[in-house]
Structure formats: C-alpha cells, structure tokens
Write a protein that holds these residues in place. Structure first.
Motif, PDB file in Angstrom:
ATOM      1  N   VAL A 129      -0.289  -7.253  -2.391  1.00  0.00           N
ATOM      2  CA  VAL A 129       1.029  -7.838  -2.628  1.00  0.00           C
ATOM      3  C   VAL A 129       0.865  -9.344  -2.530  1.00  0.00           C
ATOM      4  O   VAL A 129       0.574  -9.877  -1.458  1.00  0.00           O
ATOM      5  N   VAL A 133       1.148  -6.189  -6.765  1.00  0.00           N
ATOM      6  CA  VAL A 133       2.603  -6.359  -6.695  1.00  0.00           C
ATOM      7  C   VAL A 133       2.885  -7.842  -6.524  1.00  0.00           C
ATOM      8  O   VAL A 133       2.350  -8.476  -5.613  1.00  0.00           O
ATOM      9  N   GLU A 185       5.833  -0.763 -13.092  1.00  0.00           N
ATOM     10  CA  GLU A 185       7.160  -0.613 -12.511  1.00  0.00           C
ATOM     11  C   GLU A 185       7.783  -2.000 -12.362  1.00  0.00           C
ATOM     12  O   GLU A 185       7.101  -2.959 -11.989  1.00  0.00           O
ATOM     13  N   ARG A 213      11.939  -0.054  -2.449  1.00  0.00           N
ATOM     14  CA  ARG A 213      11.940   0.361  -3.865  1.00  0.00           C
ATOM     15  C   ARG A 213      10.542   0.328  -4.462  1.00  0.00           C
ATOM     16  O   ARG A 213      10.193   1.190  -5.280  1.00  0.00           O
ATOM     17  N   VAL A 214       9.731  -0.645  -4.072  1.00  0.00           N
ATOM     18  CA  VAL A 214       8.343  -0.665  -4.554  1.00  0.00           C
ATOM     19  C   VAL A 214       7.612   0.570  -4.048  1.00  0.00           C
ATOM     20  O   VAL A 214       6.875   1.233  -4.798  1.00  0.00           O
ATOM     21  N   ILE A 261       6.859  -6.410   2.122  1.00  0.00           N
ATOM     22  CA  ILE A 261       6.529  -5.332   1.179  1.00  0.00           C
ATOM     23  C   ILE A 261       5.207  -4.688   1.593  1.00  0.00           C
ATOM     24  O   ILE A 261       5.050  -3.458   1.566  1.00  0.00           O
ATOM     25  N   ALA A 292      10.495  -8.053  -8.733  1.00  0.00           N
ATOM     26  CA  ALA A 292       9.083  -7.734  -8.476  1.00  0.00           C
ATOM     27  C   ALA A 292       8.568  -6.814  -9.569  1.00  0.00           C
ATOM     28  O   ALA A 292       9.337  -6.075 -10.198  1.00  0.00           O
ATOM     29  N   GLN A 293       7.246  -6.876  -9.782  1.00  0.00           N
ATOM     30  CA  GLN A 293       6.583  -5.983 -10.733  1.00  0.00           C
ATOM     31  C   GLN A 293       5.355  -5.383 -10.076  1.00  0.00           C
ATOM     32  O   GLN A 293       4.696  -6.018  -9.243  1.00  0.00           O
ATOM     33  N   VAL A 294       5.059  -4.144 -10.472  1.00  0.00           N
ATOM     34  CA  VAL A 294       3.837  -3.462 -10.061  1.00  0.00           C
ATOM     35  C   VAL A 294       2.939  -3.414 -11.284  1.00  0.00           C
ATOM     36  O   VAL A 294       3.330  -2.876 -12.324  1.00  0.00           O
ATOM     37  N   VAL A 314      11.084  -3.909 -10.469  1.00  0.00           N
ATOM     38  CA  VAL A 314      12.081  -3.717  -9.414  1.00  0.00           C
ATOM     39  C   VAL A 314      12.975  -4.949  -9.368  1.00  0.00           C
ATOM     40  O   VAL A 314      12.485  -6.080  -9.327  1.00  0.00           O
TER      41      VAL A 314
END
Length: 844
Positions: free
Chosen positions: A308, A383, A410, A432-433, A331, A398-400, A412
C-alpha cells in the motif's frame, strides 16, 4: 450527599468532609467506583470487561451486579444513575483527577497544582485485571504529562512576574511530588540561582549528580548547560556576587562539545550497563531505519503480496500531506488482519517517503514511483490512490492494481470526510479495499471486522509520523516525546509505543521506562499486524537482553520483507550471538557508498568486529580505514583502526592514532582514555605484552591533562582503576574501586575488580565474598554484567569449569559476544582451556 474521590497520590473517598476508609479495603468495588467516576457514562459490558474481563460473561455480569449492590448499600443511590445497560455517574460524585484536568485546560495552573498530590492511584493496584491496569497506566501517563505542563507553565508565569521565591517554592514542591524527575531537579537548580542562592544551586546539583552516577544514569545536556552558566557567572562575579543574577536560562543555554553529556553513565567498557544497552537498541534502530538500501536481486512479484503506497495529496493544501501516509498505513493494518494476504509494512516506507507528492507532480509520476516500490518489495498487488477536496471536505480514491502490467483490479471511492479529521473515511477505505480483495480471491473474512481496531485520530497519526522520522534521523529524545503524545491522544494506537521504547533507551538509557511502555503494548500484542508483532518482540527481547529471541524476531521480519531493514538487524544480532560469518553475509549487502550507510558508525563497528572475531584482520583494517575516510572528524573510526592494528601487531602505527584521538570530541560511547585502555587489552589478547605496556605508559599523561571536574567523573575514575589494574598496580587500583563501589552501588564493575584483585593477591575468601555480592545483585537490566563479573573472579581463582558455566549463564542474561568479551583480560587466563575455546569459537 456529595461524594468526593481523591485519586491523585493514592486513593481516598469522602462523604462531605467525612473520610470513608472502608472502601480502600475493597479493591474491586473501589475499581468499579473509580472507573465509573472517571468515565462518567459507560455500558455494563464495558465496565465488566474492564474489571472482570478474564471471567466468562455470565460470571462477570454477576460480579458486576454484586459490586453495584454493595456500593449502593454503602453509599445509597444518589451517586449513580442506571438506565438499562448504561451506567452514569451523577453530579454528586466528583473526582480530583477530572477537576485537575479542567483547571489545567483553563490555565488555572496554581489551583491545578494544589490538587496534584502525586500520580494517579499511586501505590494502588487491582490484581489480575490487566484491562483495568492498562487503563490506569494510560490515565497515569496522561495526568503526569499534564502535571509537568502545568509546572512549566506556572514557573514561566512566576519567572515573568519576577517572583523567584514563588518559583522556588513551586520547584521544591515539584521535587517532592516527583523526586526522581530530572526536570524537577533542573527547575530547583535554576530557581535557587535566580533567587540569589547560587552556591546552594551548585551544591544541590553536585549531590544529585552523584546519585545519578551511582545509578549509571546521565544528566541531561540542558541541566549541564544551566550549571555551566551558573558557574561562569560565579567566576565572573567573585568575590562580589549580586543578589539577583542574570544568567543563561534553560531555553537558551548550550553546552560545549568537549564532553558529551551522559558519558559518565555510558562509558566503562565491558562493565557499562547503559553502554551495553546502547548497543542493544541498534538492532531495533536498524529494523526501523528505512533510508538504507541493499544490493540483493529484486524478488519475484507475488500477487498475494501487497504494497500500500502513500496516497497522493491533490488538495493543494500541504498541511494535509500526512493524510496520504496515514491512509496507506491504516489500509495496511486493515489488510494485515486477513490470513490470505502478505502485506508489506508501511513503516519500511515512512521515513524515506516523507510527505506524499504535492499538486505540482503528475499522477503518472506518483504511479511510477508506487510501481517501482512494489517491484522492489516483490509485491504483485499494489494499492494506491489520491485525495482531493475543498473546505470543509476531503475525498479519498484508491485503486488496486496487479503486476506485471499493473491493470486496475478494483476502484474504491469516492469516500468523503471532514478535513479536520479524515480518519473515519480512511477506516472505511481500508475495509472496502479488504472486501474487494477477498471477493476477487474468493476468501471469507472470518471475524476480521470483529477484530478491527478503531483508527487513531489524525492528530495522533501526525505525531506518530513526526516522531518516527525524528527517531530515524537521530533525534531520540524528541522522537520519544512525539510518539508518547501520539499514544496519549489515541490510547488504542499502540504502534508508536514500540518505537518510543527504543527512543527512551537511546535518548536517556532508561531501560525501566522502555520496558514499562512495552508492557502497555503487550496487552494488545496479538492484535498487532504481523510486522508490528515482530517489531514488538524484537524491542522487548532486546531491552530484556534475550538475544536469541531478538534474533529470531529479526530473522522472521527479514523473511516477511526480504529486501527490508530487518535483514540488516538480523546481521547485527547474528554477530552478538557469536555468528560473525552470518553477520558479514548480511551486513555485506549494505551499500557503504551511500551517505546514510557511510555515516552510520554502528554499521562499521559491527562489520569490523565480525572480521576481527574471524581473524581476518587485514580486511578489518581495510574496512576501518574506509570508515575513517567517510567520517574523518569522528572518534569511533579511529578506535576501529587501532583495534585492527593491535591484532596485526603494528604498534608504530597505533601511536599517532592515539594522538589523533585526543584531538577529537568525546561521545557517550568512546573517549581517548577508553581507547587507551581497550588498545592495551587488545594488544594483550593478541600476545603483545610489551606493546601493551608502552601504550599504558601514555595513560597518566592523558589523565593529568583533564580538568579537575573531568577527573572526578565516575567513568573516568573507572578507567583510571582499569589502567592500574592492567599495569599490575593492584594496590593503587583497589582503593579506587572501593571508592567507586560507594559511588556506583548499582554497577557491577567495582565489585568485579575488587574480587579479581583479591584473587590475584592471594585472598580467595575475600574474592568469593565479592563474587557472592555480585550474585545477589538484582534487576532485569543488569544484562548479565554481574554474572560476567563472577566469571572473571572465578577464572582468576583458577576454577575454570565453574567460570565457563558462569559465562554461559551471563550470555543467557544479556551479555553479548564481540571483541570486548574476546579481549577481556580476566578471561585470557582461560585461553588454553578447551571448554572455553569451544564457548568462544565463532559460529559454534
């Protein structure tokens, strides 16, 4: 009828003006009363968990009901309001601690100090209630901090008003409340001088300094500077002293570089408890230090391994920069609770990442840095994201992403929160992550959210990040204050305390305080993320002298983060458990051309020690000279070169280096006299007795060159005794160590040397008596030095088998392998004894 509870300085209960002593004999009921009085409004579950958390719920509820029934029987019903599951303290129940906090917040410092009779619930505890004791510790820390702040504020008021006698009375009262407090001592010395009583100030300081030296504790730089300024004023004004002198205040005074404060407590070679501790915490410092880089190949990218990366600040407001690291860390902690993920610890980025990039850098640049960091850490899942906003909101996205192409798995967000404290949004973001990753990989989150902790406040996290960076960049005292403040603001946030414990040892040599802080963390250890658990284990084991446990924790941490700093910590610890080959392998991955490594003197010390123990002295000398090249104005590299030359028998090259050492500033760990003594021991260890005597002849001149104040310092007196001892002048050494035995009762060194002198002069009964005294010394933080002293006495008595047995015990208690043990003059008599050779053999 009103009820009043006194908690500051003990525990007493009053009904009106009548004291009710009976409750003090009922500690469980008293705990219920105190907890409710302080909290004011709690649920029954919270209260029974705090007092009876170890019992099954049904028994805990029964115990609570019984305690409330008995309290009502004794006090009636007016003091408590019961509303179903909620219990509330009525206005008729007051507590001095709450009134104290209110007065401090209103700057009514005189009234607040009149209430403060001592620490919260001082001398009072409830057995087998860890949650209640944990809460008590936190309240005690918070109120102690407020008390110190109130004292400072009140003294400043009185100083500004010119009321020096009033300030003197406040300072004296502070010292009565906190006799061990250095700040209180400083205030008393300062106001004695301001009141025209400079001689009294100096006499008080000297008596107190002797007490500190006896306990192997340093005096703060600020206090030494204050005393210097008082002495300078005395010298300038003698014989006609003015009544109300002006001199440098604590805030403006500075001490010259001639001798580092604290040297008196930290030097003394293999007998210095605090010096051993200073070396002990280096492993933890390395585990936390993130500015170093290794040269090992980049690991393969594992999609189950997650990094992260700090979110990017796109708000245009630089005061919100810490929110990016805060979000990344929280996170990370959310993801660490899932057993199907391996999460890279954010602390490995914290010190070098600093504040996330501001608005003048493109998002693509931020992503490129994040991807590079993920590749370096072997993380196949990344992340990261950004946050935006205008008053009064902030919005997180945020993005995965997944390697190798870093496609988006993903997204978020947006998740919005108030800018003043964005922690609720950060908590939702982490959840959510975690849910997104679990759904994608078809994993169930078994109880993860039930275990989740409340996030710290934004204020607490900013203090944590600031304290962490201060620690990494060599400001342990400032770091400890910031880190403790972070925990005080958000008591459930224990991560700062792990670093604070190490800073307490580095900044003050205070093992007891460090151990107490770690005990607070211990209650919630199992709820920490894996890397924090290992960091806690390493810190606690190191503070307590358990090298093997510390080494295992460092190795496990290195396995979690193969390119992380724990790799280096495990190398240092390998050396200290007598595995120098492994130490060289691990330390050798560090790039010494980088400034952060080149200037890190403990790296060079451990590297050259490993070569020394393996007998590769030419390589040792080469590395020592590299260290001197990078650090030409520092004294430790000079000693590293002398140590290598002593092993090589190159006496003529040692002499000019000894001259050079006398021109360099002392440090808490090294001074020219210690170098002289250690050089003699190394030459003797390597068979050059004639060369050792030549070096020893230099010691009297160095000692005579010191001013009278320096010559009276306990650490310098120890060095003088050791010089006499090495020269065989035992009749001159004995009275010195007799004197030091009184001055330093908590230090094993004087007893050790008195015992070995008795053994060498043919008095075995006296030698054994001193050995028994060493055996009776107690304290978690002796780190085995008393047992090492017993081994030295026993070796001099010719009882070789027993001596080796004591050496083995000393190692289990905290004594570290290294060049000090290898050159110990009393252990050299065992050099031809096979069990001793086996004990000392590297990597055995």
């Amino acid at each position: 009828m009103d009820f009043r509870i006194q908690t500051l300085g003990g525990f007493r209960v009053f009904r009106g003006e009548e004291e009710l002593p009976r409750l003090t004999e009922q500690p469980t009921r008293a705990a219920v009363l105190v907890y409710l009085a302080m909290k004011r409004d709690v649920t029954r579950d919270t209260l029974q968990g705090a007092i009876w958390g170890a019992l099954p719920p049904e028994r805990a509820r029964h115990s609570l009901n019984q305690a409330l029934y008995l309290l009502r029987r004794d006090f009636g019903d007016d003091w408590i309001v019961s509303e179903g599951e909620r219990l509330r303290a009525s206005e008729s129940l007051s507590v001095d601690a709450i009134e104290f906090e209110r007065l401090v917040s209103e700057d009514a410092t005189a009234e607040a100090l009149a209430l403060y009779e001592g620490e919260f619930l001082e001398g009072w505890y409830l057995r087998d209630t860890p949650e209640f004791e944990h809460w008590t510790d936190r309240v005690r820390l918070r109120l102690s901090r407020l008390h110190r702040e109130a004292r400072r504020s009140r003294l400043a008021e009185l100083r500004h008003a010119g009321d020096m006698d009033g300030g003197l009375e406040v300072a004296r009262d502070w010292l009565r409340r906190d006799p061990a407090g250095e700040e209180a001592q400083h205030a008393l010395i300062e106001f004695l001088a301001l009141s025209g009583r400079r001689e009294d100030a100096l006499e008080h300081f000297e008596a107190w300094q002797r007490e500190r030296a006896a306990e192997q504790l340093p005096v703060a730089e600020e206090t030494l500077a204050l005393v210097d300024s008082i002495r300078n004023r005395e010298a300038r004004e003698a014989p006609h002293a003015r009544e109300r002198p002006e001199f440098e205040s604590a805030e403006s005074s500075r001490r010259g570089p001639e001798i580092e404060p604290g040297a008196s407590a930290r030097t003394g070679g293999h007998t210095g408890r605090v010096l051993a501790g200073a070396a002990a915490v280096v492993a933890i410092a390395l585990l936390l230090l993130t500015a170093m880089r290794d040269r090992s190949p980049a690991p393969a990218l594992d999609p189950g391994r997650v990094l992260v990366y700090p979110l990017e600040n796109r708000t245009g407001d630089v005061t919100l920069d810490p929110a990016g690291m805060l979000a990344a860390d929280w996170i990370t902690r959310s993801l660490a609770r899932a057993d199907f993920l391996e999460v890279f610890p954010t602390s490995e980025l914290m010190a070098v990442a600093g504040a996330p990039a501001g608005g003048d850098e493109t998002l693509e640049d931020h992503l490129a840095r994040a991807q590079a960091a993920a590749r370096a850490a072997g993380c196949g899942t990344l992340v990261t994201g950004a946050y935006y906003g205008q008053e009064p909101e902030i919005e997180f996205h945020a993005q995965v992403l997944q390697a190798p192409e870093w496609e988006v798995l993903e997204s978020v967000g947006p998740i919005r929160a108030e800018r003043v404290d964005p922690m609720e949004a950060v908590d939702v973001l982490g959840q959510r992550v975690l849910v997104g990753l679990s759904v994608r990989w078809d994993h169930r989150l078994r109880g993860v959210f039930a275990e989740s902790a409340r996030p710290p406040s934004y204020e607490a996290y900013v203090a944590f990040a600031d304290g962490f960076r201060m620690f990494v960049f060599g400001q342990p005292r400032e770091a400890a204050r910031a880190l403790m403040r972070a925990n005080e603001v958000s008591p459930e946030f224990t991560a700062p305390l792990i670093v604070a414990a190490v800073a307490l040892v580095q900044g003050w040599g205070d093992f007891e305080a460090a151990d107490s802080v770690l005990r607070i963390v211990e209650v919630s250890r199992d709820r920490l993320p894996p890397y924090d658990r290992l960091r806690f284990d390493l810190a606690q084991a190191t503070v307590r002298g358990d090298h093997e446990r510390a080494y295992r924790a460092a190795r496990e941490a290195a396995a979690l983060v193969p390119r992380g700093t724990a790799h280096y910590a495990s190398g240092q610890l390998a050396l200290e458990i007598n595995r120098p080959r492994e130490a060289l392998e691990r330390l050798g991955t560090m790039d010494a051309t980088k400034p952060e490594v080149a200037g890190f003197l403990m790296y060079w010390d451990k590297l050259t020690q490993a070569h020394h123990l393996l007998g590769s002295h030419s390589q040792e000398l080469e590395e020592a000279r590299r260290a001197r090249g990078y650090n030409a104005d520092r004294i430790l590299p000079v000693w590293l070169e002398i140590r290598a030359l002593a092993a090589l028998g190159r006496l003529s090259e040692i002499q000019p280096l000894l001259d050079e050492s006398q021109r360099l500033s002392w440090t808490p760990e090294v001074n020219p006299g210690l170098i002289l003594v250690r050089a003699v021991e190394e030459l003797q260890a390597h068979g050059d007795s004639a060369g050792a005597l030549q070096i020893l002849e230099r010691f009297p001149a160095w000692y005579d060159s010191l001013d009278p104040q320096q010559r009276t310092r306990p650490d310098v007196r120890v060095l003088l005794g050791r010089a006499h001892y090495l020269a065989g002048r035992l009749d001159e050494a004995r009275p010195l160590f007799e004197e030091l035995r009184t001055v330093m009762p908590a230090n094993p060194a004087p007893l050790r040397y008195l015992g070995t002198i008795a053994a060498r002069t043919g008095d075995p009964d006296a030698a054994r008596a001193y050995s028994r005294e060493l055996d009776q010394m107690t304290g978690l933080h002796l780190l085995g030095q008393h047992t090492l002293g017993m081994a030295a006495v026993t070796a001099r008595l010719g009882e070789r088998e027993q001596a080796v047995g004591l050496l083995r015990r000393a190692v289990t208690e905290g004594v570290r392998f290294g060049t000090v043990l290898h050159s110990d003059p009393d252990l050299l008599v065992l050099a031809d004894y096979a069990p001793f050779q086996e004990f000392m053999r590297p990597d055995a």
